[in-house]
Design an enzyme around this catalytic site. Structure first.
Site, PDB file in Angstrom:
ATOM      1  N   LEU A  34      10.403 -13.898  35.291  1.00 42.03           N
ATOM      2  CA  LEU A  34      11.855 -13.996  35.363  1.00 42.03           C
ATOM      3  C   LEU A  34      12.540 -12.728  34.866  1.00 42.03           C
ATOM      4  O   LEU A  34      13.554 -12.309  35.429  1.00 42.03           O
ATOM      5  CB  LEU A  34      12.334 -15.191  34.535  1.00 42.03           C
ATOM      6  CG  LEU A  34      11.984 -16.579  35.072  1.00 42.03           C
ATOM      7  CD1 LEU A  34      12.221 -17.639  34.004  1.00 42.03           C
ATOM      8  CD2 LEU A  34      12.776 -16.892  36.318  1.00 42.03           C
ATOM      9  N   ASP A  85       7.128  -6.074  20.532  1.00 43.20           N
ATOM     10  CA  ASP A  85       6.165  -7.169  20.396  1.00 43.20           C
ATOM     11  C   ASP A  85       6.797  -8.220  19.500  1.00 43.20           C
ATOM     12  O   ASP A  85       6.928  -8.020  18.292  1.00 43.20           O
ATOM     13  CB  ASP A  85       4.860  -6.643  19.790  1.00 43.20           C
ATOM     14  CG  ASP A  85       3.809  -7.741  19.634  1.00 43.20           C
ATOM     15  OD1 ASP A  85       4.096  -8.902  19.970  1.00 43.20           O
ATOM     16  OD2 ASP A  85       2.697  -7.422  19.164  1.00 43.20           O
ATOM     17  N   ASN A 115      14.898 -13.108  27.106  1.00 38.32           N
ATOM     18  CA  ASN A 115      14.043 -13.820  28.048  1.00 38.32           C
ATOM     19  C   ASN A 115      12.612 -14.019  27.542  1.00 38.32           C
ATOM     20  O   ASN A 115      11.955 -14.989  27.906  1.00 38.32           O
ATOM     21  CB  ASN A 115      14.019 -13.039  29.374  1.00 38.32           C
ATOM     22  CG  ASN A 115      12.899 -13.463  30.288  1.00 38.32           C
ATOM     23  OD1 ASN A 115      12.932 -14.525  30.890  1.00 38.32           O
ATOM     24  ND2 ASN A 115      11.868 -12.631  30.383  1.00 38.32           N
ATOM     25  N   TYR A 210       6.157 -26.228  22.693  1.00 33.64           N
ATOM     26  CA  TYR A 210       6.998 -25.339  23.485  1.00 33.64           C
ATOM     27  C   TYR A 210       8.404 -25.922  23.576  1.00 33.64           C
ATOM     28  O   TYR A 210       9.400 -25.207  23.420  1.00 33.64           O
ATOM     29  CB  TYR A 210       6.397 -25.152  24.878  1.00 33.64           C
ATOM     30  CG  TYR A 210       7.277 -24.341  25.811  1.00 33.64           C
ATOM     31  CD1 TYR A 210       7.479 -22.980  25.596  1.00 33.64           C
ATOM     32  CD2 TYR A 210       7.898 -24.934  26.905  1.00 33.64           C
ATOM     33  CE1 TYR A 210       8.285 -22.233  26.446  1.00 33.64           C
ATOM     34  CE2 TYR A 210       8.701 -24.199  27.760  1.00 33.64           C
ATOM     35  CZ  TYR A 210       8.895 -22.846  27.522  1.00 33.64           C
ATOM     36  OH  TYR A 210       9.704 -22.121  28.363  1.00 33.64           O
ATOM     37  N   LYS A 214      12.071 -24.370  22.376  1.00 35.33           N
ATOM     38  CA  LYS A 214      13.202 -24.223  23.295  1.00 35.33           C
ATOM     39  C   LYS A 214      14.437 -24.976  22.776  1.00 35.33           C
ATOM     40  O   LYS A 214      15.565 -24.530  23.004  1.00 35.33           O
ATOM     41  CB  LYS A 214      12.818 -24.712  24.685  1.00 35.33           C
ATOM     42  CG  LYS A 214      11.762 -23.867  25.383  1.00 35.33           C
ATOM     43  CD  LYS A 214      12.296 -22.487  25.778  1.00 35.33           C
ATOM     44  CE  LYS A 214      11.933 -21.370  24.876  1.00 35.33           C
ATOM     45  NZ  LYS A 214      12.447 -20.052  25.343  1.00 35.33           N
TER      46      LYS A 214
END
Length: 338
Positions: A34, A85, A115, A210, A214
């Site tokens: 993306l 990083d 992103n 995950y 988010k």
């Protein structure tokens, strides 16, 4: 089912070229997926400069060549490749210092798209001592956002008619999590505990952790929006929002040992990264009505009870306090008040 319908049948749009033309856009995680496609769109829409924040400089240079060749734009200095990083706070601080030097040397920063992220299904700890997904997706995202916010505010100060944006990539997967750690005394410490990590993955499934990160990215966007100073009319000087690109055929799953069923579903129904990345460019063209809000399928949406319920607000504020405490120890100069 409604989410699947929107994924399959929503026609995504890019902003008009006038929204991007002449802007300097910084995108993390921009050598692939993306991020790379958002950079390609931005260059095609005539951004003045696109900064690719990448973990591997060699892969970043490959992405730069790929983007330039496909857009026909090879002007010197149009695409910059910078190393970062997010598993290392020191790398992040060096990246932020590079951004500051760039601005002090006459550059500008109009748009930041956070992103970069990972979706690990294995427990690992970074050299800084935090669970890998938690550091990359949450702590480093928050720290870099806080370090770059003053540079966006500088753009607004020098050009009052400008509309700087900071957009954080999220996901609708936060609606499916269990998040038992939200009741812990020290939530982020609990999330780094190996036994707790394994327990949560067993309870909530492979995407549990995950999804938690988010959710916290949404928390970060909301808290950053509250932090941003406002003008005399009460309008934010920098627009901060969060965006969900939908389920995409990105490298997020292929880089990790994701369940084969999830990879199969991705192959069958997910959006292409070229399509999904349109949501990132759309988000940075939106107005103050999106400040502190969540964009799903390119419209302001209800993120659900995990974000909006009274309990969730308490959890969000607690998580933010923990994040700020951790980041102040990492970087005494990080600004968390205006």
């Amino acid at each position: 089912m409604s989410g699947l319908y929107r994924l399959l049948f929503t026609k995504l749009q890019l902003p008009s070229p006038s929204a991007i033309q002449g802007k300097t856009i910084l995108i993390t995680g921009a050598n692939t997926g993306l991020g790379r496609e958002a950079a390609r769109h931005a260059l095609a829409l005539d951004a003045s400069t696109v900064i690719l924040g990448v973990r591997s400089l060699s892969k970043g240079e490959e992405a730069k060549i790929n983007i330039e060749s496909s857009t026909g734009c090879t002007d010197q200095g149009k695409v910059l490749v910078w190393s970062i990083d997010l598993e290392s706070f020191s790398s992040l601080q060096a990246f932020a210092a590079q951004a500051l030097r760039y601005v002090e040397d006459g550059g500008r920063l109009d748009i930041v798209i956070m992103n970069a992220g990972i979706a690990s299904v294995e427990y690992n700890v970074t050299p800084d001592g935090w669970e890998r997904g938690l550091q990359v997706n949450v702590l480093s995202t928050a720290l870099l956002s806080l370090k770059l916010l003053p540079l966006l505010l500088r753009t607004k100060e020098l050009e009052p008619s400008s509309r700087p944006h900071l957009t954080i990539l999220t996901s609708d997967i936060h609606k499916l999590i269990t998040f038992p750690e939200r009741t812990e005394k020290a939530i982020l410490t609990s999330l780094t505990n190996e036994e707790q990590w394994k327990s949560s993955q067993r309870l909530g499934g492979a995407t549990e952790r995950y999804g938690v990160t988010k959710l916290m990215d949404l928390f970060i966007a909301i808290e950053l929006a509250r932090l941003v100073p406002r003008d005399d009319l009460g309008n934010p000087l920098v627009i901060v929002n969060a965006v969900a690109p939908g389920f995409c055929k990105s490298d997020l799953l292929t880089r990790e040992k994701a369940p084969w069923v999830l990879k199969l579903v991705q192959a069958l129904i997910a959006r292409t990264v070229e399509e999904g990345s349109k949501t990132l460019l759309h988000a940075v063209d939106q107005g103050i009505e999106t400040h502190g809000r969540w964009l799903d399928n390119q419209v302001v949406a209800d993120p659900g009870s995990m974000v909006t319920s009274p309990e969730a607000v308490i959890v969000r504020e607690k998580v933010w306090r923990e994040i700020v405490t951790i980041l102040r120890d990492v970087d005494a100069e990080v600004r968390t008040e205006y």
